[in-house]
Scaffold this active site. Structure first.
Site, PDB file in Angstrom:
ATOM      1  N   SER A  46       0.856  -1.181   0.000  1.00  0.00           N
ATOM      2  CA  SER A  46       0.000   0.000   0.000  1.00  0.00           C
ATOM      3  C   SER A  46       0.893   1.232   0.000  1.00  0.00           C
ATOM      4  O   SER A  46       2.103   1.132   0.239  1.00  0.00           O
ATOM      5  CB  SER A  46      -0.923  -0.009   1.227  1.00  0.00           C
ATOM      6  N   LEU A  47       0.299   2.368  -0.270  1.00  0.00           N
ATOM      7  CA  LEU A  47       1.072   3.609  -0.228  1.00  0.00           C
ATOM      8  C   LEU A  47       1.484   3.920   1.208  1.00  0.00           C
ATOM      9  O   LEU A  47       2.630   4.250   1.491  1.00  0.00           O
ATOM     10  CB  LEU A  47       0.259   4.752  -0.823  1.00  0.00           C
ATOM     11  N   TYR A  48       0.521   3.801   2.117  1.00  0.00           N
ATOM     12  CA  TYR A  48       0.812   4.104   3.520  1.00  0.00           C
ATOM     13  C   TYR A  48      -0.260   3.501   4.409  1.00  0.00           C
ATOM     14  O   TYR A  48      -1.299   3.013   3.940  1.00  0.00           O
ATOM     15  CB  TYR A  48       0.885   5.613   3.749  1.00  0.00           C
ATOM     16  N   LEU A  49      -0.027   3.534   5.696  1.00  0.00           N
ATOM     17  CA  LEU A  49      -0.979   3.140   6.725  1.00  0.00           C
ATOM     18  C   LEU A  49      -1.240   4.350   7.601  1.00  0.00           C
ATOM     19  O   LEU A  49      -0.297   4.997   8.068  1.00  0.00           O
ATOM     20  CB  LEU A  49      -0.412   1.983   7.566  1.00  0.00           C
ATOM     21  N   GLY A  50      -2.508   4.676   7.806  1.00  0.00           N
ATOM     22  CA  GLY A  50      -2.835   5.815   8.655  1.00  0.00           C
ATOM     23  C   GLY A  50      -2.536   5.538  10.115  1.00  0.00           C
ATOM     24  O   GLY A  50      -2.058   4.462  10.488  1.00  0.00           O
ATOM     25  N   HIS A 134       2.953   2.488  -5.207  1.00  0.00           N
ATOM     26  CA  HIS A 134       1.521   2.806  -5.282  1.00  0.00           C
ATOM     27  C   HIS A 134       0.642   1.570  -5.423  1.00  0.00           C
ATOM     28  O   HIS A 134      -0.581   1.680  -5.531  1.00  0.00           O
ATOM     29  CB  HIS A 134       1.294   3.756  -6.472  1.00  0.00           C
ATOM     30  N   LYS A 136      -1.713  -1.457  -4.557  1.00  0.00           N
ATOM     31  CA  LYS A 136      -2.666  -1.689  -3.452  1.00  0.00           C
ATOM     32  C   LYS A 136      -3.100  -3.152  -3.519  1.00  0.00           C
ATOM     33  O   LYS A 136      -4.114  -3.502  -4.142  1.00  0.00           O
ATOM     34  CB  LYS A 136      -3.875  -0.754  -3.575  1.00  0.00           C
ATOM     35  N   ASP A 141      -3.403 -15.792   2.267  1.00  0.00           N
ATOM     36  CA  ASP A 141      -3.258 -17.157   1.760  1.00  0.00           C
ATOM     37  C   ASP A 141      -3.303 -17.121   0.229  1.00  0.00           C
ATOM     38  O   ASP A 141      -2.439 -16.521  -0.378  1.00  0.00           O
ATOM     39  CB  ASP A 141      -4.321 -18.078   2.373  1.00  0.00           C
TER      40      ASP A 141
END
Length: 765
Positions: A46-50, A134, A136, A141
């Site tokens: 992912s781009l980032y984690l909030g 970028h 996502k 599994d």
């Protein structure tokens, strides 16, 4: 182009293995559920984690599962620039993930394009223009959840995106896990203490940018080759659904998406229909050139409105981003006009109160094949040349899956409007009628037609240039958005079109309502189109409002024989009165037509809102009255409503049929009358369409009497009146009304039997 001859690795799948998620909250819930039951691997990019509570709950779920299943492999790939933003304030992706870095591999990709003096002088946010991780991808599994959504609270609540879960597709899961693994080898690693160190293969980034890029390119190609080997024995020819995983990593000379889209956008095929969605629409020049200088097809583009842009309301230079994208959209529209493509290229803006728009995707439809692209790309310069992107192209001939894929685009369009000047709604000029006024109103209530220019003409050339035409042109073709009913061979009804069992010939209003009515009702009542009450309202609105407009416009009489009286107050007549009169001057006919649209449109909306706010809530009360009828009187023929003014008749007849109690001779409905503090006894009509014929009018001897005189003959004190026709009577109290009804039943039964015997005798020769 035959989508089944793409020179790309192809994975055949069953339609049932593709689950489409529509809402952000369901995307979040799926992440939680899949994380809590993974057995072998969890692999995210992912781009980032909030750093809000929802994100903390997600990390806690991961942590818990890693403790429950010690052999579970977990790797998370984020972007370095975006993932470390806010670290100084301990509000970053790395701050939240550091506590599980001993159980999971947390990698941070840093673009090789940002280095040296540029890296040292450019501030946060601005430095991201050089390129980002970028992709996502959320893999559990052998299942892959692919989206354009990041791992942040707005993406879990009120930022619209797209989300596909490919369940139990090991070839797809293995491939994307391999890609994430190889990019992670070329990235930085987060330690449990919060420090960040380069992976051993990332050391090369500081030594030689050229060697670093070549190394990553080689390893990604190895992933693609491995996938080709795995799928070499899979049967593609007989499959009706195929997945094509795509990568776009311009920095590393990986251009699967870019090459494919250039070939698709240059198609010169007017039978091809293309739709594109992008939250940040900024099509790369190569794509635009293919679209307009070589390609020819129908193209719909969905973009974020300025208020739905993720940067709306931002501070600093970022506050200008929505305006920049509006400028880009306007420049694109100029290209559309310059290339004379305004008829087949349309642009729509997505807007939903309190929401932002981040969805991206492509739909290609030709003949019996539909191709749909899902993933992270916005199809702009950065997507093509700087960022790391991952997509899946779903190609299918499966009717069920095609319907589900197209529903995604329809749901997106539900909150959109056509950008002004990009569409034309045509109808005839001259004298107007109620049907085309309503047809135009209904269409312009829909988001995709809301800003269409209204064109009133009979000029065939001008009508041909219109996107939608109603009540003129001599053509009915829903696919082409033509809705005329005047052609000699036209005989369609709601029944022949398969919508409802009404046999009245349709006007332009009926045709438009037939195809768009359910959506309009769902929109006005703020429920899903599949809600059962939409089906009920759809029928009811046609019955009480639309059908009369169809009948009047087609010259169908309401009854046989000579009319006993004139009725000039109908909606068709009132619309007709708005036409300019013979002795009026300086009248704008188009303005009068707009007034007619508003008049009939207002009544349509009022009918729907009445059904939703008044009529529908009454159903429960009538259900209860039917259920409790034997408590009112053992005969079960008397119903009682505690509330007055309840619209009960339609509900009663519906329930009588659904409950299987037709023929039980339910005769009276009792209800309170708050206007005079009394109670009413009303005879139930013979059927739902009867206005004056009743199952059991109150006894002849009671009719026309009032007060004491009535009470004396009924034998119950407190009677108020009985109407001259016997259809209704009144009493001062609830108990008195019940007693009136009870005493009326045997008398009325006898009178009805006598009337039937007399009629039978008269009918005998």
């Amino acid at each position: 182009m035959d989508f089944f001859q793409l020179n790309l690795p192809a994975i055949p799948v069953q339609e049932k293995s593709i689950r489409i998620i529509h809402e952000p909250k369901d995307f979040y819930q799926t992440l939680l559920e899949q994380s809590s039951k993974a057995e072998k691997r969890i692999c995210w990019s992912s781009l980032y984690l909030g750093e809000g509570q929802l994100e903390r709950n997600l990390v806690n779920t991961l942590d818990k599962r890693l403790k429950e299943v010690p052999d579970l492999k977990c790797s998370i790939l984020l972007d370095y620039l975006r993932g470390t933003r806010g670290t100084a304030k301990e509000k970053s992706s790395t701050t939240l993930l550091a506590p599980i870095a001993d159980k999971a591999q947390i990698s941070l990709y840093h673009t090789p394009e940002l280095s040296g003096i540029m890296k040292s002088v450019l501030p946060e946010r601005t430095n991201e223009i050089f390129g980002l991780q970028h992709m996502k991808l959320y893999i559990f599994d052998n299942s892959v959840l692919i989206s354009g959504a990041n791992l942040s609270d707005s993406y879990f609540t009120n930022r619209q995106d797209r989300y596909f879960l490919f369940e139990n597709v090991p070839e797809l899961a293995d491939f994307f896990c391999d890609v994430v693994h190889e990019i992670s080898r070329s990235a930085f690693l987060l330690q449990k203490d919060g420090h960040i160190h380069p992976h051993e293969d990332c050391q090369m980034l500081n030594e030689s940018q050229t060697r670093y890029k070549a190394s990553v390119e080689k390893r990604i190609h190895r992933c693609i080759d491995t996938l080709k080997e795995k799928i070499s024995n899979l049967k593609i020819r007989d499959a009706d659904t195929i997945l094509y995983p795509l990568l776009q990593m311009g920095t590393f000379n990986i251009n699967q998406e870019y090459d494919l889209l250039r070939s698709l956008f240059k198609q010169n095929d007017e039978s091809l229909e293309v739709a594109m969605a992008s939250g940040y629409f900024n099509c790369v020049d190569d794509y635009v050139n293919e679209m307009f200088y070589e390609g020819r097809y129908k193209l719909d583009i969905l973009i974020a409105s300025p208020k739905a842009n993720g940067f709306y309301g931002a501070s600093g230079a970022s506050r200008y981003v929505p305006s920049m994208y509006s400028w880009i959209a306007n420049e694109f529209l100029k290209t559309v006009e310059a290339n004379k493509r305004s008829k087949d290229v349309k642009m729509h803006e997505w807007s939903r109160n309190g929401w932002t728009f981040h969805a991206k995707g492509l739909w290609f439809q030709k003949s019996d094949t539909l191709a749909c692209m899902i993933g992270s790309s916005n199809y702009g310069y950065r997507s093509a040349h700087r960022d790391l992107e991952a997509q899946v192209l779903v190609v299918t001939k499966n009717d069920s899956l095609k319907a589900r894929l197209l529903e995604v685009s329809r749901v997106c369009l539900q909150f959109s409007r056509a950008i002004a000047g990009m569409g034309k709604l045509g109808t005839h000029n001259g004298k107007f009628h109620c049907d085309e006024a309503l047809a135009c109103f209904l269409l312009r209530k829909l988001p995709e037609f809301s800003d269409f220019d209204l064109v009133r003409t009979r000029d065939p050339a001008m009508l041909e240039s219109c996107d939608v035409v109603v009540d003129v042109g001599g053509v009915f073709d829903h696919e082409k958005r033509r809705y005329d009913h005047h052609q000699k061979e036209f005989a369609h009804t709601m029944q022949t079109l398969g919508f409802l069992d009404f046999s009245t010939k349709l006007s332009s209003a009926g045709l438009v309502y037939a195809h768009y009515g359910r959506r309009l009702i769902a929109q006005l009542t703020e429920v899903d189109e599949n809600d059962p009450k939409v089906t009920l309202f759809y029928r009811k609105v046609y019955e009480v409002f639309i059908e009369q407009i169809d009948a009047v416009d087609n010259g169908i009489p309401q009854y046989d024989g000579v009319a006993r009286y004139l009725s000039s107050g109908g909606i068709s007549g009132r619309v007709g009165h708005l036409n300019p009169h013979w002795n009026e001057t300086d009248i704008d006919p188009d303005e009068r037509f707009r007034m007619a649209m508003e008049l009939v449109g207002h009544e349509f909306v009022e009918v729907v809102l009445y059904l939703n706010r008044v009529w529908w809530p009454a159903r429960e009360l009538v259900e209860q009255a039917v259920k409790n009828r034997n408590e009112v009187d053992p005969s079960g023929r008397i119903l009682l409503l505690e509330n007055g003014g309840v619209p009960w008749k339609e509900h009663f007849f519906d329930l009588e049929e659904s409950e299987g109690i037709v023929g039980t001779r339910i005769t009276y409905m009792l209800f309170g009358d708050s206007t005079v503090s009394g109670w009413r006894v009303q005879a139930i009509p013979t059927d739902r369409k009867a206005n004056f014929e009743n199952r059991g009018p109150l006894p002849k001897a009671w009719r026309g009497l009032r007060d004491d005189e009535l009470s004396k003959i009924v034998g119950v004190d407190g009677c108020i009146f009985v109407h001259m026709t016997g259809f209704i009577g009144g009493h001062k109290t609830r108990e008195g009304a019940i007693e009136m009804a009870k005493r009326a039943l045997p008398i009325v039964d006898r009178e009805m039997e006598e009337a039937q015997a007399k009629k039978k005798q008269q009918d005998e020769p």
